[in-house]
Design a protein around this motif. Sequence first.
Motif, PDB file in Angstrom:
ATOM      1  N   TYR A   1       7.187   9.292   4.872  1.00 38.44           N
ATOM      2  CA  TYR A   1       5.949   9.998   5.169  1.00 38.44           C
ATOM      3  C   TYR A   1       6.230  11.442   5.537  1.00 38.44           C
ATOM      4  O   TYR A   1       7.368  11.854   5.739  1.00 38.44           O
ATOM      5  CB  TYR A   1       5.214   9.291   6.301  1.00 38.44           C
ATOM      6  CG  TYR A   1       4.880   7.856   5.964  1.00 38.44           C
ATOM      7  CD1 TYR A   1       3.828   7.568   5.108  1.00 38.44           C
ATOM      8  CD2 TYR A   1       5.623   6.805   6.468  1.00 38.44           C
ATOM      9  CE1 TYR A   1       3.509   6.262   4.774  1.00 38.44           C
ATOM     10  CE2 TYR A   1       5.313   5.493   6.136  1.00 38.44           C
ATOM     11  CZ  TYR A   1       4.257   5.227   5.291  1.00 38.44           C
ATOM     12  OH  TYR A   1       3.954   3.947   4.958  1.00 38.44           O
TER      13      TYR A   1
ATOM     14  N   GLU B   1       4.476  11.206  10.630  1.00 38.61           N
ATOM     15  CA  GLU B   1       5.467  10.615  11.535  1.00 38.61           C
ATOM     16  C   GLU B   1       5.087  10.880  12.993  1.00 38.61           C
ATOM     17  O   GLU B   1       5.201   9.997  13.848  1.00 38.61           O
ATOM     18  CB  GLU B   1       6.865  11.186  11.243  1.00 38.61           C
ATOM     19  CG  GLU B   1       7.465  10.713   9.932  1.00 38.61           C
ATOM     20  CD  GLU B   1       7.563   9.192   9.814  1.00 38.61           C
ATOM     21  OE1 GLU B   1       7.456   8.490  10.835  1.00 38.61           O
ATOM     22  OE2 GLU B   1       7.727   8.709   8.685  1.00 38.61           O
TER      23      GLU B   1
ATOM     24  N   HIS C   1       5.697   1.661  15.721  1.00 39.29           N
ATOM     25  CA  HIS C   1       5.626   2.876  14.913  1.00 39.29           C
ATOM     26  C   HIS C   1       5.238   2.519  13.470  1.00 39.29           C
ATOM     27  O   HIS C   1       4.366   3.162  12.876  1.00 39.29           O
ATOM     28  CB  HIS C   1       6.991   3.576  14.975  1.00 39.29           C
ATOM     29  CG  HIS C   1       7.154   4.705  14.007  1.00 39.29           C
ATOM     30  ND1 HIS C   1       7.034   6.025  14.387  1.00 39.29           N
ATOM     31  CD2 HIS C   1       7.441   4.719  12.685  1.00 39.29           C
ATOM     32  CE1 HIS C   1       7.232   6.803  13.335  1.00 39.29           C
ATOM     33  NE2 HIS C   1       7.487   6.036  12.282  1.00 39.29           N
ATOM     34  N   GLU C   2       5.849   1.489  12.916  1.00 40.45           N
ATOM     35  CA  GLU C   2       5.547   1.105  11.529  1.00 40.45           C
ATOM     36  C   GLU C   2       4.110   0.586  11.383  1.00 40.45           C
ATOM     37  O   GLU C   2       3.434   0.874  10.407  1.00 40.45           O
ATOM     38  CB  GLU C   2       6.543   0.042  11.041  1.00 40.45           C
ATOM     39  CG  GLU C   2       7.965   0.583  10.842  1.00 40.45           C
ATOM     40  CD  GLU C   2       8.022   1.734   9.837  1.00 40.45           C
ATOM     41  OE1 GLU C   2       7.239   1.722   8.870  1.00 40.45           O
ATOM     42  OE2 GLU C   2       8.837   2.643  10.029  1.00 40.45           O
TER      43      GLU C   2
ATOM     44  N   HIS D   1      13.325   9.233   8.807  1.00 40.38           N
ATOM     45  CA  HIS D   1      12.719   9.689  10.059  1.00 40.38           C
ATOM     46  C   HIS D   1      13.585  10.751  10.729  1.00 40.38           C
ATOM     47  O   HIS D   1      14.269  10.471  11.716  1.00 40.38           O
ATOM     48  CB  HIS D   1      12.504   8.511  11.016  1.00 40.38           C
ATOM     49  CG  HIS D   1      11.471   7.561  10.524  1.00 40.38           C
ATOM     50  ND1 HIS D   1      11.738   6.592   9.582  1.00 40.38           N
ATOM     51  CD2 HIS D   1      10.148   7.442  10.818  1.00 40.38           C
ATOM     52  CE1 HIS D   1      10.632   5.900   9.346  1.00 40.38           C
ATOM     53  NE2 HIS D   1       9.662   6.407  10.069  1.00 40.38           N
TER      54      HIS D   1
ATOM     55  N   HIS E   1       1.751   3.358  10.967  1.00 45.32           N
ATOM     56  CA  HIS E   1       1.626   3.852   9.589  1.00 45.32           C
ATOM     57  C   HIS E   1       0.569   3.045   8.834  1.00 45.32           C
ATOM     58  O   HIS E   1      -0.157   3.582   7.999  1.00 45.32           O
ATOM     59  CB  HIS E   1       2.969   3.725   8.844  1.00 45.32           C
ATOM     60  CG  HIS E   1       3.965   4.806   9.173  1.00 45.32           C
ATOM     61  ND1 HIS E   1       3.650   6.145   9.179  1.00 45.32           N
ATOM     62  CD2 HIS E   1       5.290   4.733   9.482  1.00 45.32           C
ATOM     63  CE1 HIS E   1       4.730   6.859   9.486  1.00 45.32           C
ATOM     64  NE2 HIS E   1       5.746   6.023   9.684  1.00 45.32           N
TER      65      HIS E   1
HETATM   66 ZN   LIG Z   1       7.638   6.421  10.234  1.00 48.44          ZN
END
Ligand SMILES: [Zn+2]
Lengths: 403, 234
Positions: A278, A283, A228-229, A330, A232
């Motif tokens: 974010y 997200e 997930h990171e 998140h 980004h």
């Molecule tokens: Zn995130």
Amino acid sequence: MGPFDGGVFDKRLQGGRAGAQLTVDAHGVHASTTAGDTFDVPARDCQLELGGASGRMWFCRTPDRQLTIYSEARGFAEALASLPNLSQPVAELRRHRRAESRRGVLFLLAALGMLIALGIAGYFGLDYAGRAAIEALPREADERIGRLAINSMDLGGPTVHDKTVTDAVNAIVARLAEHAPGDFEYQVRVLDAETVNAFALPGGQIVVYTGLIAKAEALDEVAGVLAHEIAHVTQRHGLQRIAQSLGVAGSLELLLGDLGGLSAIAVELMRAGALTSYGRDQEREADEQGVLTMHASGLDADGIARFFQKLQKEQDEMEIPEIFAWMSSHPDLDERIANVRAQIDSLGPVAEQPLEIDWDAVRRAVGPDAEAAGSAAEADATEKAPEQNADSKAGSKAKRRKR
Amino acid sequence: MDTSLDFEISHRPDFALLTIRLAQGQQVFGEPSAMASMDTTIHLKAGLRGGLRRSLGRAFGGESLIVNTFSAKGGPGEVTMAPGVAGDVTHYKLHGQRLMLQRGAFVAHGPGVDITGKWQGARGFFSGEGLVLLQASGHGDLFFNSFGAILELDVADGFFVDTGYVVAFEDTLDYRVTVLPGLGVGSKVKSFLFGGEGLVCRFSGQGKVWIQTRTIHPFLSWVHPYRPQGRGGS
Ligand SMILES: [Zn+2]
């Protein structure tokens, strides 16, 4: 007719000009200054112009342009128009001026319309403008900003050097990076701190805290968070945030290629925590891309959903949300768990290629009874100024709570 | 009656100081912040001059509502005035003609001179320097200041001046705010909407323009980082 307030241009006057009282009769235009000088322009010689700062000043000039008599007094134009040979020029100049001022009004309206349109576009289309601007930027921009940001940040803990931990995290990131879009180079740091957190900075700087590793029962949970990171980073969300914060003018500057001051703004945003928190859409995008990367990497994409669930359960039970920094940036976990699982179902079965890592050993290395990891961390902390580390820890917590 | 003032402008052009010697009974009108010193024979009265409408016009032009009146009631005496920014002071004699002044440029005027605000409409809107210019009219002495030295130019045909450099011009000149020809479309749009480089006044007709050799904005941004920090305010 007259008298009218006006003035004279003539070389014979001191300074070449003076105010004067004007009269108009059948012979022409006459002026007398306060000093007593008199000037005349015969009607047949008078060359008319309309202008001045107000745009309503009438100038009557001799053909050799040595003498000019002017006025914008009410009635002066009518007086000029009453002279047989001047009535047509007066009418023509007036028509011309009217057309010009109409153009002026149209131009003003057009310009105001543009401003309003830009305002609206700025309000609704910032995302688009930002994206367009970001896509036009070279990848070096991400890397430069990421480096600047990480060097100016309070990371809130000493670096972990225990190879059991760092090798494991590096292996996970290497596997994910291979299957993630874009060709960013990732630099991973594991930091010793209780906080259950991980984040990525533009350009590929990734930070993972031991608190997060200790909380994850399986490797796929940490891999899910890291995927997930990484998303980004590959979707360039950090720079998009910068573009959004810059507003319309700033995005335009970006589009026009002006990179000056961008880095300074990035560092400012970093301090305000904006670069690692974010928007909802970003997200969602990171979740989706994260699942795709996990799937392509042969890892269990459900890991992130399980980790979400775990965090939520613990948060509900323990009522000490402070250390769950990653969660606070998140939100809406229920919805996101559902979305992630729906996406996994739509992707079909995974050809699993598990990483050969003893996850329990990694967790033991970062756990509270991990002698080796603890002393390594302490040694590192004394390398830097210890009080600075204590400060930065408090500082970063305070900031997170503020947001 | 001769309304002329006996004056001297010293320390030119960087830190100009205006000294006015008033005969008994004479008056001069000055921007309140401009007064540096005065003799004890001078009587100072702060107040609106020229009525509320004119004063409001001045206020919109960036000048304060209040104009100080210095009267030599107790005998002859001196008043000195120093403008707020480092620069020059210029004298202009009005003989019934009129002068347009950029906001903030007014320092003082003698009897017989009238200062009003003049709405500039779209031209002011785009110049970024204010919607209103000051207009001086009447008969007498007028003093205005610039940032840096001041140049007096005689416009014969057309002439471009960056909007930030215009201090004053005679109202016989036609002027419009425009974008410097030759710029690319992108920078044209940019400077039109956000000001800055390339936005110019185009003067035409016959008359004089006074331009300053520095503009205030780069100076302010240069000074800004050095201002004391942390005590609130702006
Ligand atoms: Zn995130």
